[in-house]
Design a protein around this motif. Structure first.
Motif, PDB file in Angstrom:
ATOM      1  N   ILE A 293       0.801  -1.223   0.000  1.00 33.61           N
ATOM      2  CA  ILE A 293       0.000   0.000   0.000  1.00 33.61           C
ATOM      3  C   ILE A 293       0.839   1.281   0.000  1.00 33.61           C
ATOM      4  CG2 ILE A 293      -1.936  -1.123   1.145  1.00 33.61           C
ATOM      5  CD1 ILE A 293      -1.013   0.252   3.744  1.00 33.61           C
ATOM      6  N   MET A 294       2.000   1.256   0.660  1.00 35.01           N
ATOM      7  CA  MET A 294       2.857   2.434   0.776  1.00 35.01           C
ATOM      8  C   MET A 294       4.320   2.036   0.565  1.00 35.01           C
ATOM      9  SD  MET A 294       1.299   4.221   4.211  1.00 35.01           S
ATOM     10  CE  MET A 294      -0.394   4.819   4.313  1.00 35.01           C
ATOM     11  N   PRO A 295       4.669   1.565  -0.623  1.00 32.74           N
ATOM     12  CA  PRO A 295       6.038   1.097  -0.836  1.00 32.74           C
ATOM     13  C   PRO A 295       7.100   2.164  -0.573  1.00 32.74           C
ATOM     14  CG  PRO A 295       4.860   1.327  -2.927  1.00 32.74           C
ATOM     15  CD  PRO A 295       3.841   1.437  -1.849  1.00 32.74           C
ATOM     16  N   HIS A 296       6.710   3.424  -0.647  1.00 33.71           N
ATOM     17  CA  HIS A 296       7.676   4.501  -0.385  1.00 33.71           C
ATOM     18  C   HIS A 296       8.067   4.564   1.094  1.00 33.71           C
ATOM     19  CE1 HIS A 296       3.618   6.056   0.208  1.00 33.71           C
ATOM     20  NE2 HIS A 296       4.091   7.044   0.944  1.00 33.71           N
ATOM     21  N   LEU A 297       7.307   3.862   1.967  1.00 38.77           N
ATOM     22  CA  LEU A 297       7.630   3.828   3.398  1.00 38.77           C
ATOM     23  C   LEU A 297       8.125   2.461   3.867  1.00 38.77           C
ATOM     24  CD1 LEU A 297       4.550   5.732   4.913  1.00 38.77           C
ATOM     25  CD2 LEU A 297       6.803   6.669   4.358  1.00 38.77           C
ATOM     26  N   ALA A 298       8.093   1.470   2.996  1.00 39.40           N
ATOM     27  CA  ALA A 298       8.288   0.091   3.429  1.00 39.40           C
ATOM     28  C   ALA A 298       9.659  -0.175   4.035  1.00 39.40           C
ATOM     29  CB  ALA A 298       8.046  -0.860   2.259  1.00 39.40           C
ATOM     30  N   ASP A 299      10.670   0.569   3.622  1.00 40.18           N
ATOM     31  CA  ASP A 299      12.024   0.319   4.129  1.00 40.18           C
ATOM     32  C   ASP A 299      12.487   1.384   5.116  1.00 40.18           C
ATOM     33  OD1 ASP A 299      12.439  -2.042   2.595  1.00 40.18           O
ATOM     34  OD2 ASP A 299      12.736  -0.792   0.816  1.00 40.18           O
ATOM     35  N   ARG A 300      11.591   2.271   5.506  1.00 37.11           N
ATOM     36  CA  ARG A 300      11.975   3.304   6.469  1.00 37.11           C
ATOM     37  C   ARG A 300      12.207   2.656   7.845  1.00 37.11           C
ATOM     38  NH1 ARG A 300       8.977   9.102   6.511  1.00 37.11           N
ATOM     39  NH2 ARG A 300       9.503   8.783   4.319  1.00 37.11           N
ATOM     40  N   PRO A 301      13.219   3.078   8.587  1.00 39.71           N
ATOM     41  CA  PRO A 301      13.517   2.440   9.876  1.00 39.71           C
ATOM     42  C   PRO A 301      12.374   2.591  10.872  1.00 39.71           C
ATOM     43  CG  PRO A 301      15.347   3.827   9.155  1.00 39.71           C
ATOM     44  CD  PRO A 301      14.193   4.126   8.242  1.00 39.71           C
ATOM     45  N   PHE A 302      12.181   1.576  11.688  1.00 35.83           N
ATOM     46  CA  PHE A 302      11.266   1.676  12.812  1.00 35.83           C
ATOM     47  C   PHE A 302      11.948   2.482  13.922  1.00 35.83           C
ATOM     48  CE2 PHE A 302       9.111  -2.689  11.881  1.00 35.83           C
ATOM     49  CZ  PHE A 302       8.420  -2.111  10.837  1.00 35.83           C
ATOM     50  N   VAL A 303      11.210   3.419  14.519  1.00 29.99           N
ATOM     51  CA  VAL A 303      11.757   4.176  15.638  1.00 29.99           C
ATOM     52  C   VAL A 303      11.360   3.562  16.966  1.00 29.99           C
ATOM     53  CG1 VAL A 303      11.937   6.337  14.381  1.00 29.99           C
ATOM     54  CG2 VAL A 303       9.808   5.783  15.582  1.00 29.99           C
ATOM     55  N   SER A 304      10.330   2.728  16.962  1.00 25.67           N
ATOM     56  CA  SER A 304       9.926   2.015  18.174  1.00 25.67           C
ATOM     57  C   SER A 304       9.065   0.829  17.766  1.00 25.67           C
ATOM     58  CB  SER A 304       9.156   2.925  19.139  1.00 25.67           C
ATOM     59  OG  SER A 304       7.938   3.368  18.552  1.00 25.67           O
ATOM     60  N   ALA A 305       9.015  -0.134  18.649  1.00 22.18           N
ATOM     61  CA  ALA A 305       8.173  -1.316  18.448  1.00 22.18           C
ATOM     62  C   ALA A 305       8.007  -1.986  19.797  1.00 22.18           C
ATOM     63  CB  ALA A 305       8.806  -2.275  17.441  1.00 22.18           C
ATOM     64  N   ARG A 306       6.933  -2.726  19.955  1.00 21.18           N
ATOM     65  CA  ARG A 306       6.748  -3.464  21.205  1.00 21.18           C
ATOM     66  C   ARG A 306       5.693  -4.537  21.036  1.00 21.18           C
ATOM     67  NH1 ARG A 306       2.729  -2.012  25.286  1.00 21.18           N
ATOM     68  NH2 ARG A 306       1.201  -0.510  24.498  1.00 21.18           N
TER      69      ARG A 306
END
Length: 413
Positions: A293-306
């Motif tokens: 849906i948003m391939p332009h964001l698919a490889d952007r780093p995660f800044v947080s996750a849990r």
């Protein structure tokens, strides 16, 4: 044993300061109870509470004419009250706005809605430049509140103790202090199962979420976007106002942490733990969803996750009732993935349960019902789909198979 007499001067101890605990404290304070105390091992908002997040979905569906399913009626009663609270209660209304909801999948049997059959149909639901993917095989249909409750409850006289913590007469916290009370409410979410024998009525289950940082300009572009939910892959929600983080959740039936638990006589149970990382397989699923849906964001780093825990009952209905053996103890658990959105009103229903006047359409459904857990299948998906289409065991995730997001706490907290 019958519960002790209850009046406005009775001492009431709430174990758990998450969404339900804070809501209950607020409603009891508003009803004039003078001696209410909340115990939680963390400062509010607790980092392990399911409701502790930058944003959540409030989903509301009215029952169709002719439906008489008791569980459906009970859930509709709760969500109707919650929606009213989100819209009109001054404690919660500043943190709520309606964005819309799009449900999607790879199967045509999801319901009677306006069909979305092509990538252009999906893109038209949002501003230009947001949905840039090809939506392969997709079909679709359109269809910082905890702290506010905590603050108002304190103003009304509720005491919060934010440190580790015949009949039930109180609780002893890890610092050795005993907190006595005339009445107790156990509302510790997924952690409740480690504090009381629920006769297999609770299964702590976790889901995975992650966040991508947006620029202020991107956050403005993505403001007020409807929730886009693919029943097999996941969903995203608009960036929050302050950190400009886009939240992505991969969809799956849930993770459990199956171990031999000494608190349950050595039986195998799911025991929750907190971790501000997610399994690499969950990251891969989230990025696969974004590539659609948003391939332009698919490889952007995660800044947080849990990982985010809740407690499933066998039928996924809430459990709000006096304990059958300990008359002074009310349990308020079993959010089953739908608890956080009930925050404005659930405390009122819990207070009703404490006072013995819970409405019948709820009382019969949310009662103590250990008979529903006899022979329980701990690995049941309970109607959930996505990912591997099975409950996943954290014990199968190796130490090197977790994300290593910089600045996030990687271990148990």
């Amino acid at each position: 044993m019958p519960p002790r007499p209850l009046d406005r001067t009775s001492s009431i101890l709430i174990v758990g300061g998450g969404a339900w605990g804070c809501s209950t404290a607020l409603h009891l304070g508003r009803r004039g109870y003078e001696n209410v105390k909340v115990l939680d091992p963390y400062a509010i908002p607790s980092p392990i509470a399911a409701g502790s997040d930058v944003n959540k979905i409030m989903e509301h569906k009215e029952l169709k004419d002719g439906i008489s399913d008791a569980k459906g009626i009970a859930f509709a009663t709760c969500t109707r009250a919650a929606l009213k609270g989100w819209k009109t209660d001054p404690v919660f209304a500043p943190y709520f706005h309606e964005t819309g909801f799009i449900i999607a999948g790879h199967t045509p049997d999801l319901g009677d809605y306006v069909a979305l059959n092509s990538p252009d149909d999906f893109r038209a639901t949002m501003p230009p430049g947001v949905l840039t993917g090809d939506f392969p095989g997709w079909k679709g249909w359109i269809s910082k509140s905890m702290i506010s409750a905590y603050t108002e409850a304190k103003r009304l006289g509720v005491t919060f103790i934010e440190s580790e913590m015949g009949d039930v007469i109180g609780a002893r916290t890890a610092d050795g202090v005993v907190h006595h009370a005339d009445h107790m409410i156990l509302a510790a979410g997924a952690g409740s199962d480690s504090l009381l024998d629920f006769k297999k009525q609770l299964r702590p289950t976790a889901w995975t979420l992650s966040h991508i940082r947006m620029t202020p300009e991107e956050a403005q572009q993505y403001r007020n976007l409807p929730v886009l939910f693919n029943i097999a892959k996941g969903f995203f929600m608009e960036p929050d106002e302050h950190n400009h983080e886009l939240k992505i959740c991969d969809e799956h039936p849930g993770y459990c942490n199956f171990i031999m638990d000494p608190n349950h006589n050595g039986a195998t149970t799911s025991v929750p733990f907190a971790r501000n990382q997610i399994p690499l397989e969950a990251e891969a699923r989230a990025r696969d969803f974004l590539r659609d849906i948003m391939p332009h964001l698919a490889d952007r780093p995660f800044v947080s996750a849990r990982i985010c825990w809740d407690a499933d009952t066998p039928d996924r209905a809430f459990l709000i009732d006096r304990h059958p053996e300990y008359g002074s103890l009310l349990v308020a658990v079993g959010g089953s993935g739908n608890g956080a959105m009930q925050m404005p009103s659930i405390g009122g229903f819990i207070a009703d349960g404490l006072e013995g006047r819970l409405v019948k359409e709820l009382k019969d459904v949310v009662r103590w019902r250990s008979e529903t857990a006899v022979g329980r299948d701990w690995h049941s998906t309970q109607g959930r789909r996505g990912g591997p289409n099975k409950v996943i065991d954290f014990q199968d995730v190796k130490d090197n198979e977790w994300t290593q997001i910089h600045g996030a706490q990687g271990g148990d907290i």
